[in-house]
Design a protein around this motif. Structure first.
Motif, short mmCIF file in Angstrom:
data_model
loop_
_atom_site.label_atom_id
_atom_site.label_comp_id
_atom_site.label_asym_id
_atom_site.label_seq_id
_atom_site.Cartn_x
_atom_site.Cartn_y
_atom_site.Cartn_z
N GLY A 41 -7.12 15.78 0.27
CA GLY A 41 -8.04 14.69 0.56
C GLY A 41 -8.44 13.90 -0.67
N TRP A 42 -8.51 14.55 -1.83
CA TRP A 42 -8.85 13.82 -3.06
C TRP A 42 -7.83 12.72 -3.31
CZ3 TRP A 42 -13.51 15.05 -4.08
CH2 TRP A 42 -13.98 16.36 -4.05
N ALA A 43 -6.56 13.09 -3.16
CA ALA A 43 -5.50 12.11 -3.42
C ALA A 43 -5.63 10.94 -2.44
CB ALA A 43 -4.14 12.77 -3.29
N GLY A 44 -5.98 11.26 -1.18
CA GLY A 44 -6.15 10.19 -0.20
C GLY A 44 -7.28 9.26 -0.59
N ALA A 45 -8.42 9.86 -0.97
CA ALA A 45 -9.56 9.04 -1.36
C ALA A 45 -9.24 8.20 -2.59
CB ALA A 45 -10.77 9.93 -1.63
N ALA A 46 -8.52 8.82 -3.55
CA ALA A 46 -8.18 8.09 -4.76
C ALA A 46 -7.27 6.91 -4.45
CB ALA A 46 -7.52 9.03 -5.77
N ALA A 47 -6.32 7.12 -3.54
CA ALA A 47 -5.42 6.02 -3.19
C ALA A 47 -6.20 4.87 -2.55
CB ALA A 47 -4.33 6.52 -2.24
N LEU A 48 -7.14 5.23 -1.67
CA LEU A 48 -7.95 4.18 -1.05
C LEU A 48 -8.81 3.47 -2.10
CD1 LEU A 48 -9.12 5.81 2.32
CD2 LEU A 48 -7.11 4.39 1.85
N ALA A 49 -9.38 4.26 -3.03
CA ALA A 49 -10.21 3.66 -4.08
C ALA A 49 -9.38 2.70 -4.93
CB ALA A 49 -10.81 4.76 -4.96
N SER A 67 0.81 -1.21 0.00
CA SER A 67 0.00 0.00 0.00
C SER A 67 0.85 1.26 0.00
CB SER A 67 -0.97 -0.02 1.17
OG SER A 67 -0.27 -0.16 2.37
N ILE A 68 2.10 1.13 0.45
CA ILE A 68 2.94 2.33 0.44
C ILE A 68 3.25 2.76 -1.00
CG2 ILE A 68 5.18 1.15 0.56
CD1 ILE A 68 5.78 3.40 2.77
N VAL A 69 3.32 1.74 -1.89
CA VAL A 69 3.55 2.05 -3.30
C VAL A 69 2.36 2.81 -3.87
CG1 VAL A 69 3.96 1.06 -5.57
CG2 VAL A 69 5.04 0.05 -3.56
N VAL A 70 1.15 2.40 -3.42
CA VAL A 70 -0.05 3.11 -3.84
C VAL A 70 0.05 4.57 -3.38
CG1 VAL A 70 -2.56 3.23 -3.62
CG2 VAL A 70 -1.42 1.01 -3.73
N GLY A 71 0.57 4.77 -2.17
CA GLY A 71 0.74 6.13 -1.66
C GLY A 71 1.67 6.95 -2.53
N ILE A 72 2.79 6.34 -2.92
CA ILE A 72 3.76 7.06 -3.73
C ILE A 72 3.16 7.40 -5.10
CG2 ILE A 72 5.98 6.84 -4.90
CD1 ILE A 72 6.84 5.15 -2.42
N GLY A 93 -8.36 0.63 7.43
CA GLY A 93 -7.18 0.47 8.27
C GLY A 93 -5.89 0.95 7.64
N GLU A 94 -5.96 1.45 6.41
CA GLU A 94 -4.73 1.85 5.71
C GLU A 94 -4.15 3.15 6.26
OE1 GLU A 94 -2.81 0.47 3.73
OE2 GLU A 94 -3.95 -1.27 3.04
N THR A 95 -2.84 3.16 6.42
CA THR A 95 -2.17 4.38 6.87
C THR A 95 -1.17 4.88 5.84
OG1 THR A 95 -2.25 3.35 9.04
CG2 THR A 95 -1.03 5.41 8.86
N ALA A 96 -0.34 3.93 5.35
CA ALA A 96 0.78 4.32 4.50
C ALA A 96 0.35 5.14 3.28
CB ALA A 96 1.55 3.08 4.07
N PRO A 97 -0.68 4.70 2.55
CA PRO A 97 -1.03 5.49 1.35
C PRO A 97 -1.52 6.89 1.71
CG PRO A 97 -2.56 3.65 1.63
CD PRO A 97 -1.50 3.49 2.66
N LEU A 98 -2.08 7.04 2.91
CA LEU A 98 -2.59 8.36 3.29
C LEU A 98 -1.47 9.30 3.70
CD1 LEU A 98 -5.79 7.34 5.29
CD2 LEU A 98 -5.58 8.11 2.92
N LEU A 99 -0.38 8.74 4.25
CA LEU A 99 0.75 9.59 4.66
C LEU A 99 1.30 10.36 3.47
CD1 LEU A 99 2.72 7.23 7.07
CD2 LEU A 99 1.61 9.41 7.64
#
Ligand code: ADP
Ligand code: MG
Lengths: 288, 325
Positions: free
Chosen positions: A140-148, A120-125, A210-216
């Motif tokens: 926040g858009w980027a966060g939502a997109a990463a989760l999506a 998931s950290i790769v998704v964050g990057i 529960g994801e943290t890394a992509p949101l960071l």
């Protein structure tokens, strides 16, 4: 004869015993984990957790609550679901119903599987490169997109599998009555699989909650209650992460309480959806 | 192998003897043997549908080709196949079937499992289109129109043919929504019309009294026999011209079977019914005509009475009396 039958019966008892044993082990582990969480967190769960913003060490009211993180997570997960569930379900429907004669099916399925396995950290990057850098700020858009992005393959593959479980007789009966393929899928196949598809969607939501890394790397986090997704956006998980890193006891207690709140939110969502489904008659259908 | 599949066939023959002359219908008298050696013997009523095409591949069992009884020539036909062949990939399941389905009558397709009965039935409403790698040759005409013609709208074709499957398959919806499904497809939304059609169809399927108080509950809560009659109601709600039934009773208990058979019997005249069955008592009880198929070929086709009492071919006799081979 007699001996053989005793032997077989013995084997069957052994098998049954092993099943019980391992079920107990799994349930025990689950109970231990949640017991541990609850014992550490429950003392710190209070109203302030839900009504106050975090307060930095040294300031009056330290450590404050997690209100912004709770609200932020709910908003971001809702946005991710609005993007991820329709896309995932449509992809799943495509894979199950339309792809058999298409060369596209193999690649789509492969990409979905790879996507599920991406750390998931790769998704964050990826989100950072595609949605943070161009927009000039964490948001926040980027966060939502990463989760999506994490949700889509999960929803797609469960939808596909659940649709494939729908008996062929349903499809044939509908088509034989003169329904088009699209109508058959929308009116008969998807409703028949709806209960299990919803279960898959719930799992996907729980996973991204529960994801943290992509949101960071994307939403970053914020100390304030935020309603504008174009700005850095708070989330429960990132706040738990930061609280857990702090040296103060108060902060780490807040982290434990936050984890408990996260679990409770997912649990409440699950129960609500199931009760709603049962009330609308889907429970009976799913039970079949 | 076939013998063991039909342990009751001997009894079936006896019952056929007793029961074949159904009350109310005068089955045509057994006519002189017409072996289809000569393709010109029995032209259809309109003179352009020869009962037997000379192109039909001779079969191992009956080197002369299928035996088509003369009575069929006197019927008005609604469906006909002309040297129809069907392949599943490399496997050929139908080897050139030429037959006509008389309008307003019940026609039974009998034969051992795997002989192509379902395949033929599913060809009539082009349901085999759903299966990959299916290839067809020859013609099927419905009311004179080649159903594989480009101009034919397969959706409209299917609306004219109701189908009932071996395994009852009510949709996961309410009983009412199941019955009016075809109307919904057609865009019907008027409550009154939907209710009326629902009641009428359920009455025709002899199900109304059992379910009238729970039309809005899930159809999946019904018993097996009720589910199958619901599927029949659903098929006739669309007002089809032909009803295709693929072993509709094979999963039902004797009482439910009896009800469905009565229903099929009551539907004659109103609908053209083609029913696949490998229960020969059933064929004898409900059908006007019977076609015996074997290994993808039509072997003998004629009035049910003749097929069971006085078949022209030895193979047919062996099969209907349970002494196969
Ligand atoms: N979907 C399919 N794909 C490949 N072969 C099939 C399929 N359906 C039927 N067959 C084959 O076609 C033959 C005729 O089958 P079927 O029409 O179902 O027979 P019946 O209904 O008389 O028992 C059988 O040999 C069967 O194995
Ligand atoms: Mg069959």
């Amino acid at each position: 004869m007699q001996i053989a039958s005793v032997y077989i019966r013995g084997k069957s008892h052994l098998m049954f015993g092993l099943c019980i044993l391992f079920t107990a082990v799994i349930l025990g582990l689950l109970g231990m984990v949640s017991g541990y969480l609850i014992s550490l967190g429950y003392k710190s769960v209070d109203l302030a957790l839900f009504t106050q913003l975090p307060v930095p060490a040294g300031a009056a009211g330290f450590p404050g609550g997690l209100q912004n993180g709770i609200v932020g997570s709910i908003i971001m997960i809702a946005m991710a679901s609005l993007i991820g569930i329709p896309i995932g379900m449509l992809a799943g429907i495509y894979l199950a119903e339309y792809s058999s004669r298409s060369w596209l099916a193999g690649p789509v399925r492969f990409i979905a599987d790879v996507q599920t396995g991406v750390p998931s950290i790769v998704v964050g990057i990826l989100g950072y490169e595609l949605l943070v850098v161009p927009l000039g700020s964490y948001n926040g858009w980027a966060g939502a997109a990463a989760l999506a992005f994490i949700m889509i393959p999960l929803v797609a593959r469960t939808t596909e599998e659940m649709l494939l479980l729908v008996p062929r007789g349903y499809r044939e009966a509908s088509v034989a009555l003169g329904a088009t393929k699209a109508r058959t899928i929308l009116r008969v196949v998807v409703p028949a699989a709806f209960g299990s598809v919803i279960t898959g969607i719930m799992l996907a939501i729980a996973r991204v909650a529960g994801e943290t890394a992509p949101l960071l790397f994307t939403a970053l986090g914020s100390r304030f209650l935020e309603s504008n997704p174009s700005r850095p956006f708070p989330s429960l998980t990132v706040q738990i992460y930061h609280a857990a890193m702090e040296p103060y006891k108060e902060e780490s207690r807040k982290a434990w309480a936050g984890i408990l709140v996260l679990l409770a939110l997912i649990f409440v969502l699950n129960v609500t959806v199931r009760l709603t489904m049962r009330a609308s008659g889907y429970g009976a259908r799913a039970a079949r | 192998m076939v013998k063991t599949e039909h342990p009751t066939a001997e009894r079936g023959h006896a019952r056929a003897n007793r029961e074949a002359p159904q009350p109310g219908t005068s089955l045509p008298p057994i006519q002189p043997v017409l072996r289809s050696l000569n393709p010109d013997i029995a032209p259809g009523r309109n003179g352009q549908n020869p009962v037997h095409l000379p192109t039909t591949t001779p079969t191992e069992q009956s080197p002369q080709g299928p035996a088509i009884h003369a009575e069929l020539a006197a019927e008005q036909h609604v469906l006909s196949t002309e040297d129809f062949k069907l392949h599943y990939g490399k496997h050929r399941a139908l080897h050139g079937i030429t037959m006509q389905i008389p309008a307003g009558k019940v026609t039974a397709l009998i034969g051992p499992s795997g002989c192509g009965k379902s395949t033929l039935l599913r060809s009539f409403n082009r349901l085999n289109d759903l299966i990959e790698n299916v290839r067809v040759e020859g013609r099927i005409r419905f009311q004179g129109q080649d159903i594989h013609d480009r101009k034919v709208d397969v959706i409209r074709l299917r609306k004219k043919m109701g189908m009932v499957f071996q395994k009852s398959n009510p949709f996961p919806m309410s009983i009412l929504e199941n019955v009016v499904y075809a109307l919904r497809i057609g865009g019907e939304r008027r409550r009154r019309v939907l209710d009326e059609v629902c009641e009428k169809s359920l009455r025709s399927a002899a199900l109304w009294d059992e379910v009238k108080d729970r039309l809005h509950t899930s159809a999946l809560g019904m018993s097996g026999g009720q589910q199958q009659r619901l599927c029949i109601a659903r098929a006739i709600a669309a007002e089809p011209e032909v009803l295709l039934m693929d072993e509709p009773c094979s999963a039902l208990d004797p009482i439910a079977t009896g009800k469905v058979e009565e229903l099929i019997y009551a539907l004659r005249g109103k609908y053209t019914v083609v029913i696949v069955t490998h229960n020969m008592q059933q064929a004898a009880r409900v059908s006007d005509y019977t076609a015996f198929m074997y290994m993808g070929r039509l072997v003998e086709y004629g009035p049910t009475n003749s097929i069971f009492v006085n078949p022209h071919l030895k193979e047919t006799e062996s099969y209907v009396t349970g002494r196969f081979g």
